[in-house]
Design a protein around this motif. Structure first.
Motif, PDB file in Angstrom:
ATOM      1  N   SER A 156       0.517   3.651  56.369  1.00 35.40           N
ATOM      2  CA  SER A 156       0.202   4.676  55.558  1.00 35.40           C
ATOM      3  C   SER A 156      -0.414   4.272  54.114  1.00 35.40           C
ATOM      4  N   PRO A 157      -1.610   4.636  53.894  1.00 33.86           N
ATOM      5  CA  PRO A 157      -2.620   5.318  54.601  1.00 33.86           C
ATOM      6  C   PRO A 157      -3.140   4.694  55.709  1.00 33.86           C
ATOM      7  N   ALA A 158      -3.730   5.399  56.684  1.00 28.34           N
ATOM      8  CA  ALA A 158      -4.165   4.803  57.993  1.00 28.34           C
ATOM      9  C   ALA A 158      -5.596   4.003  57.772  1.00 28.34           C
ATOM     10  N   ALA A 159      -5.528   3.050  58.666  1.00 26.53           N
ATOM     11  CA  ALA A 159      -6.808   2.267  58.604  1.00 26.53           C
ATOM     12  C   ALA A 159      -8.052   2.984  58.626  1.00 26.53           C
ATOM     13  N   ASN A 160      -9.014   2.515  57.824  1.00 23.84           N
ATOM     14  CA  ASN A 160     -10.283   3.039  57.512  1.00 23.84           C
ATOM     15  C   ASN A 160     -10.205   4.645  56.929  1.00 23.84           C
ATOM     16  N   ALA A 161      -9.127   5.054  56.484  1.00 25.55           N
ATOM     17  CA  ALA A 161      -9.088   6.101  55.725  1.00 25.55           C
ATOM     18  C   ALA A 161      -9.856   6.187  54.456  1.00 25.55           C
ATOM     19  N   THR A 162     -10.524   7.295  54.016  1.00 26.74           N
ATOM     20  CA  THR A 162     -11.516   7.277  52.907  1.00 26.74           C
ATOM     21  C   THR A 162     -10.804   8.587  51.810  1.00 26.74           C
ATOM     22  N   CYS A 163     -11.348   8.415  50.755  1.00 25.02           N
ATOM     23  CA  CYS A 163     -10.975   9.457  49.932  1.00 25.02           C
ATOM     24  C   CYS A 163      -9.372   9.535  49.566  1.00 25.02           C
ATOM     25  N   ILE A 164      -8.876   8.416  49.515  1.00 27.41           N
ATOM     26  CA  ILE A 164      -7.288   8.226  49.350  1.00 27.41           C
ATOM     27  C   ILE A 164      -7.224   8.246  47.666  1.00 27.41           C
ATOM     28  N   SER A 165      -6.173   9.172  47.381  1.00 27.66           N
ATOM     29  CA  SER A 165      -5.639   9.204  45.816  1.00 27.66           C
ATOM     30  C   SER A 165      -5.369   7.908  45.456  1.00 27.66           C
ATOM     31  N   ALA A 166      -5.740   7.620  44.093  1.00 29.20           N
ATOM     32  CA  ALA A 166      -5.387   6.357  43.357  1.00 29.20           C
ATOM     33  C   ALA A 166      -4.218   5.875  43.279  1.00 29.20           C
ATOM     34  N   ASP A 167      -3.075   7.094  43.235  1.00 30.10           N
ATOM     35  CA  ASP A 167      -1.756   6.649  43.089  1.00 30.10           C
ATOM     36  C   ASP A 167      -0.836   7.087  44.256  1.00 30.10           C
ATOM     37  N   THR A 168      -1.617   6.902  45.464  1.00 27.70           N
ATOM     38  CA  THR A 168      -0.730   6.818  46.702  1.00 27.70           C
ATOM     39  C   THR A 168      -0.040   5.971  47.040  1.00 27.70           C
ATOM     40  N   PRO A 169       1.218   5.981  47.061  1.00 23.00           N
ATOM     41  CA  PRO A 169       2.018   4.840  47.756  1.00 23.00           C
ATOM     42  C   PRO A 169       1.663   4.313  49.177  1.00 23.00           C
ATOM     43  N   ILE A 170       1.906   3.109  49.268  1.00 21.45           N
ATOM     44  CA  ILE A 170       1.704   2.533  50.579  1.00 21.45           C
ATOM     45  C   ILE A 170       2.734   2.320  51.601  1.00 21.45           C
ATOM     46  N   THR A 171       2.772   2.725  52.825  1.00 16.90           N
ATOM     47  CA  THR A 171       4.046   2.654  53.509  1.00 16.90           C
ATOM     48  C   THR A 171       3.861   1.690  54.670  1.00 16.90           C
ATOM     49  N   ILE A 172       4.831   0.780  54.933  1.00 22.51           N
ATOM     50  CA  ILE A 172       4.794  -0.096  55.903  1.00 22.51           C
ATOM     51  C   ILE A 172       5.851   0.190  56.872  1.00 22.51           C
ATOM     52  N   THR A 173       5.645   0.848  58.230  1.00 22.05           N
ATOM     53  CA  THR A 173       6.774   1.210  59.066  1.00 22.05           C
ATOM     54  C   THR A 173       6.997  -0.117  60.187  1.00 22.05           C
ATOM     55  N   PHE A 174       8.100  -0.791  60.224  1.00 24.97           N
ATOM     56  CA  PHE A 174       8.326  -1.977  61.099  1.00 24.97           C
ATOM     57  C   PHE A 174       8.975  -1.372  62.438  1.00 24.97           C
ATOM     58  N   ASP A 175       9.024  -2.131  63.652  1.00 25.64           N
ATOM     59  CA  ASP A 175       9.693  -1.629  64.586  1.00 25.64           C
ATOM     60  C   ASP A 175      11.077  -1.902  64.488  1.00 25.64           C
ATOM     61  N   GLU A 176      11.484  -2.640  63.498  1.00 23.27           N
ATOM     62  CA  GLU A 176      12.926  -2.790  63.371  1.00 23.27           C
ATOM     63  C   GLU A 176      13.187  -3.163  61.772  1.00 23.27           C
ATOM     64  N   ALA A 177      14.365  -3.125  61.578  1.00 20.15           N
ATOM     65  CA  ALA A 177      14.577  -3.446  59.988  1.00 20.15           C
ATOM     66  C   ALA A 177      14.103  -4.694  59.478  1.00 20.15           C
ATOM     67  N   PRO A 178      13.257  -4.967  58.419  1.00 22.84           N
ATOM     68  CA  PRO A 178      12.800  -6.195  57.842  1.00 22.84           C
ATOM     69  C   PRO A 178      13.905  -6.722  57.222  1.00 22.84           C
ATOM     70  N   ASP A 179      13.852  -8.275  57.449  1.00 23.61           N
ATOM     71  CA  ASP A 179      14.786  -8.816  56.468  1.00 23.61           C
ATOM     72  C   ASP A 179      14.358  -8.721  54.829  1.00 23.61           C
ATOM     73  N   ALA A 180      15.175  -8.363  53.895  1.00 22.57           N
ATOM     74  CA  ALA A 180      14.730  -7.922  52.682  1.00 22.57           C
ATOM     75  C   ALA A 180      14.377  -9.502  51.918  1.00 22.57           C
ATOM     76  N   ASN A 181      15.007 -10.563  52.462  1.00 21.28           N
ATOM     77  CA  ASN A 181      14.482 -11.818  51.834  1.00 21.28           C
ATOM     78  C   ASN A 181      13.120 -12.080  52.076  1.00 21.28           C
ATOM     79  N   THR A 182      12.340 -11.627  53.025  1.00 21.92           N
ATOM     80  CA  THR A 182      11.141 -11.888  53.280  1.00 21.92           C
ATOM     81  C   THR A 182      10.415 -10.958  52.853  1.00 21.92           C
ATOM     82  N   VAL A 183      10.581  -9.730  52.278  1.00 25.40           N
ATOM     83  CA  VAL A 183       9.598  -8.746  51.597  1.00 25.40           C
ATOM     84  C   VAL A 183       9.427  -9.130  50.141  1.00 25.40           C
TER      85      VAL A 183
END
Length: 656
Positions: A156-183
């Motif tokens: 989020s925002p979705a791929a190819n979305a338009t008119c997104i607010s300039a202060d919108t947070p970007i969220t990535i949801t993985f299928d399992e917990a990511p290792d914090a050391n690699t973020v």
């Protein structure tokens, strides 16, 4: 490049672990969850989310409420014990960017066992405050290790979305917990128009599988691209490929990606006596795999110059260029070759070959130095006679096994036999599974259709129409699953048929199926039948509950050829795309190969023509052919409409 046993681990992550020295500090900005008040008593906020049970090789990870003193987080203050109180061995580390502490077991924990993790009150904050009391949690390990790569489930925002607010947070949801050391800012990059880097703050809540990216300043107007790579899960299994998507802060258009992507290819043609895989003659087909370790696929074909008593190899020498053929005859010649395959049967990182004759003798050809030179190293008699063979690690021991189908003389689908690899080119008999389909089963491929980390098998019936999935349990046993396709009566002498192939069609961890349906009409007053292609593709998506769901992808141009479509990331954005051969829309018009850009959610952009010919396209294959872009290319077999002569094309992907 070496072959990695179908299992991809990374142990190169640099963290401030107690057993390491010289780790560089992460320049990533602190998590937004961070509080550094010296007077605050630290607490454990959350325990890292464990998906599909706790694998024995996964880290145990906790997140604190404040910045902690790394010197207080060690093997004495973070311990894991079994139900008898025995201390598990492992490495304890602390990530100051997200206030996370982790315990990596070494060796892995015992499967099917209860453990308790304890963080003692010896751990303290940077302000000198300690936990008010020890924190403990209990967990049970599952039966198998985590070997599946981390994947991006949604963004989020979705791929190819338009008119997104300039202060919108970007969220990535993985299928399992990511290792914090690699973020970190190396593995997750946000760029604006023209590729300019955008400074961001990243935060993790380990109780979820999400990473939240907050721009430090307002996003610029235009296309914003996010690229995710080399992020690992709690078992240190990294993403198999980068994932990228774009959206736009501009309104009225301007989104990234979409049908504007243009592919380019450099094409080399083979014909006459110089055909690479002699499509019209090889009854056993062709395998594309890198034998000489140069990063390009080579050709293994079930036909020698002297006939069907062996297989031949064409090794790559440059992009789209292949050397003279070499033939490997089976030792029992003049016995006929029955089937062949390839895999790292000796565990040395090089691809070896396996060939089987019509008497059921299995010969392993060792590729000792990785240059593609093959010599017979072992011979095994298949317990139940010959059958089509496929390689894979079916019992999670890191050694390549074989499965092969065996016909039932009384009819029916027959059985699936397993041979466990010993790692030295020899094999031991494994379990047997019975197919449920009515006609003789023919192996089509392998993949993880339910996302449990174990390899499954997909087979078609002897007519090549019905597909059945057998789900592996990591011990060499399989459970018959759903069937799709088959011959569906339409009415009278007409049937709807579909030929499927396994591919990853979307961005989840499950293998899927793709096919091009066609109607088959028997002719009562002539020889043969009429084949009419359909104007859509059929996708069958795999799911964790071991079901398949169907989705039709419409074709806007012309109907699909009966040549099975292919799936790969052709444009390098981390999302699978489709390439499909399309038949003439009407009359004797041209045949085309079309590109359909993937959106990452199982939907695709309309076709773009990338190749046009008056010849008939008989086979289409994805090929790793290097090239300037290092993106997958295509191998194409076609026959001249008038002369019937064969041509083969190697299309090296040169897309920037």
């Amino acid at each position: 490049m070496r072959f990695d046993h179908l299992v991809f681990f990374s142990t190169s992550v640099c963290v401030c672990a107690l057993v390491l020295s010289g780790c560089g500090s992460n320049t990533l900005i602190k998590s937004s969850n961070s509080t550094t008040s010296s007077g605050q008593v630290p607490t454990v906020l959350a325990v890292a989310e464990q998906v599909n049970g706790v694998a024995p090789n996964r880290k145990q990870e906790v997140q604190f409420s404040v910045a902690m003193d790394p010197s207080t987080i060690n093997a004495q203050s973070f311990q894991v014990t079994d139900s008898s109180g025995k201390l598990a061995q492992g490495t304890v580390s602390y990530d100051p960017d997200f206030e996370t502490a982790s315990f990596l077991p070494n060796p892995p924990l015992q499967p099917g066992t209860s453990y308790t993790a304890t963080i003692t009150s010896a751990v303290g904050s940077t302000g000198g405050m300690h936990l008010a009391s020890p924190y403990s949690f209990t967990f049970n390990t599952r039966s198998d290790s985590d070997i599946s790569p981390l994947i991006v489930n949604s963004v989020s925002p979705a791929a190819n979305a338009t008119c997104i607010s300039a202060d919108t947070p970007i969220t990535i949801t993985f299928d399992e917990a990511p290792d914090a050391n690699t973020v970190n800012s190396t593995n997750i990059v946000v760029t604006g128009p023209g590729g300019a880097g955008i400074p961001v703050t990243m935060s993790i809540n380990v109780a979820t599988t999400q990473v939240v990216i907050t721009p430090q300043t307002a996003l610029p107007s235009g296309t914003i691209t996010v690229t995710v790579k080399n992020v690992g899960d709690l078992a240190d299994v990294m993403m198999a490929a980068p994932y990228a998507w774009s959206f736009s802060t501009a309104c009225g258009g301007g989104g990234g990606g979409g049908s504007g992507t243009q592919l380019s290819f450099s094409t080399t043609t083979y014909s006459g006596t110089d055909l690479l895989w002699v499509y019209s003659l090889s009854r056993l087909g062709t395998m594309l795999i890198d034998l000489n370790d140069d990063g390009r696929d080579d050709f293994i074909t079930g036909l020698c110059s002297s006939g069907f008593n062996g297989f031949r190899v064409r090794l790559s020498t440059a992009d789209g260029v292949y050397g003279a053929p070499t033939c490997s005859t089976i030792p029992a010649a003049p016995q006929m070759l029955y089937d062949f395959t390839a895999g790292d049967f000796f565990g040395n990182g090089y691809i070896d070959a396996a060939a089987e004759d019509e008497k059921g003798n299995l010969y392993i050809y060792k590729n000792a130095t990785g240059n593609g030179t093959l010599t017979v190293a072992s011979t095994t008699m298949l317990p139940s006679g010959p059958g089509a063979i496929l390689p894979g690690d079916f019992n999670h021991d890191g050694k390549i096994d074989l499965v092969y189908e065996q016909a039932n003389p009384n009819g029916g689908g027959g059985t699936l036999q397993v041979l466990f690899g010993n790692g030295d080119g020899t094999f031991s008999p494994g379990p047997t599974t019975t197919f449920t389909m009515q006609a003789q089963a023919v192996l089509q491929g392998i993949g993880d259709f339910d996302g449990d980390g174990s390899l499954d098998v997909v087979a078609g019936d002897s007519s090549g129409q019905e597909i059945e999935v057998l789900y592996g349990d990591a011990t060499g046993k399989f459970i018959p699953g759903p069937s799709v396709g088959g011959v569906a009566p339409v009415g009278g002498t007409t049937e709807l048929r579909t030929q499927y192939q396994p591919f990853h069609v979307n961005t989840d961890r499950m293998m899927d199926l793709i096919g091009a349906p066609f109607t088959f009409t028997f002719c009562s007053n002539c020889k043969g039948a009429t084949v009419t292609p359909s104007s859509y593709l059929d996708l069958e998506f795999g799911h964790p509950d071991r079901t398949l769901t169907s989705q039709k992808v419409p074709l806007k141009d012309c109907p699909a050829s009966t040549t099975p479509p292919q799936v790969a990331d052709f444009d390098g954005d981390g999302i699978p795309d489709i390439v499909v051969a399309e038949a003439p829309c009407q009359g004797p018009g041209p045949n085309t190969i079309d590109f359909m850009k993937g959106n990452g959610n199982g939907t695709f952009e309309p076709e773009q023509v990338i190749y046009t010919t008056s010849d008939s396209i008989y086979e289409l294959r994805v090929i790793k052919a290097a090239g300037n872009s290092n993106k997958p290319g295509l191998a194409v077999a076609q026959f001249h409409a008038v002369t019937g002569n064969a041509e083969e094309l190697i299309m090296v992907n040169t897309t920037p």
